[in-house]
Scaffold this motif. Structure first.
Motif, PDB file in Angstrom:
ATOM      1  N   PHE A  77      32.021  64.461  -0.839  1.00  0.00           N
ATOM      2  CA  PHE A  77      31.316  63.900   0.313  1.00  0.00           C
ATOM      3  C   PHE A  77      30.245  62.865  -0.045  1.00  0.00           C
ATOM      4  N   ILE A  78      29.612  63.015  -1.225  1.00  0.00           N
ATOM      5  CA  ILE A  78      28.511  62.123  -1.585  1.00  0.00           C
ATOM      6  C   ILE A  78      28.992  60.892  -2.354  1.00  0.00           C
ATOM      7  N   PRO A  80      31.659  59.085  -2.077  1.00  0.00           N
ATOM      8  CA  PRO A  80      32.124  57.976  -1.233  1.00  0.00           C
ATOM      9  C   PRO A  80      31.009  57.078  -0.725  1.00  0.00           C
ATOM     10  N   GLU A  81      29.783  57.624  -0.634  1.00  0.00           N
ATOM     11  CA  GLU A  81      28.652  56.785  -0.228  1.00  0.00           C
ATOM     12  C   GLU A  81      28.319  55.743  -1.292  1.00  0.00           C
ATOM     13  N   TRP A  82      28.795  55.989  -2.512  1.00  0.00           N
ATOM     14  CA  TRP A  82      28.620  55.029  -3.612  1.00  0.00           C
ATOM     15  C   TRP A  82      29.923  54.288  -3.898  1.00  0.00           C
ATOM     16  N   ASN A  83      30.800  54.269  -2.900  1.00  0.00           N
ATOM     17  CA  ASN A  83      32.094  53.581  -2.996  1.00  0.00           C
ATOM     18  C   ASN A  83      33.012  54.185  -4.056  1.00  0.00           C
ATOM     19  N   ASN A  85      35.733  56.794  -3.932  1.00  0.00           N
ATOM     20  CA  ASN A  85      36.528  57.593  -2.999  1.00  0.00           C
ATOM     21  C   ASN A  85      37.664  58.291  -3.737  1.00  0.00           C
TER      22      ASN A  85
END
Length: 222
Positions: A77-78, A80-83, A85
């Motif tokens: 979940f976290i 992906p916030e840093w691209n 995925n």
């Protein structure tokens, strides 16, 4: 009604076997990668290389000191916030590998510490370099204290795969959750899930017990 549930569960068996296969695939990949990584970090920690030993110790303490559930949440979940995925299966493999490496590192390190320092000094004085000392002197003796707890750790990791169901991976545990919504008999459904885990883990439990007895007898006969 109970007979209806049983028949419905029998009809769902292909779904359970598909989830079991995913659990086996996830476990197999994670055990291989974590064993390789744990062996490397265990040796590095044993060598006490400046800076590296602190990095390894910090990593091990961090992973062992935080819940596996939190670790997999961060990855799925976290990141992906840093691209970064990752699909559910890749996230599960990565989380289990990171988790397993920390524990296997400690198993390897503890086993290496049991080797007499005198043997290492003797190998060095005989002209063996560090790699040769590890390969021919230390590691061949360390496998006996490594194997029983290592197999025990494998069992724990297989059971920990149940946690990956929280990120939507359709492993055997998630199959149970999906099935119990259709067949509202928790004991029946999750009893079957437990059987799948038991069938997977019990051979490794027997192997760990056998290795422990075998090496205990060998040690007492020396």
């Amino acid at each position: 009604m109970q007979e209806f549930y049983i028949n419905s569960l029998i009809d769902s068996l292909p779904f359970f076997f598909k989830g079991w296969f995913i659990t086996l695939e996830l476990s197999g990949i994670s055990l291989i990668t974590s064993t390789i990584g744990g062996l490397i970090l265990g040796v590095l920690k044993y060598l006490r290389i400046p800076i590296i030993k602190y990095i390894v110790a910090g990593y091990v303490d961090l992973i062992r000191g935080t819940p596996f559930l939190v670790q997999i949440f961060i990855i799925f979940f976290i990141l992906p916030e840093w691209n970064i995925n990752l699909e559910a299966f890749a996230s599960a493999v990565l989380a289990l590998t990171i988790y397993g490496i920390a524990y296997i590192c400690e198993i390897v390190y503890s086993a290496l510490e049991t080797i007499s320092k005198g043997q290492v000094e003797a190998a060095t004085s005989s002209g063996l370099n560090l790699f040769q000392t590890l390969r021919y002197v230390i590691l061949p003796q360390a496998y006996r204290p490594i194997l029983p707890p290592l197999v025990g750790q494998y069992v724990l990791m297989v059971k920990d795969t149940a946690i990956v169901s929280v990120i939507g991976l359709t492993d055997i545990t998630r199959v149970g959750w999906l099935t119990v919504q259709r067949i509202p008999d928790g004991i029946l459904v999750f009893g079957l899930v437990g059987i799948f885990y038991f069938v997977t883990c019990y051979p490794m439990i027997l192997l760990a017990n056998h290795l422990e007895r075998k090496f205990t007898i060998q040690s007492s006969s020396l």
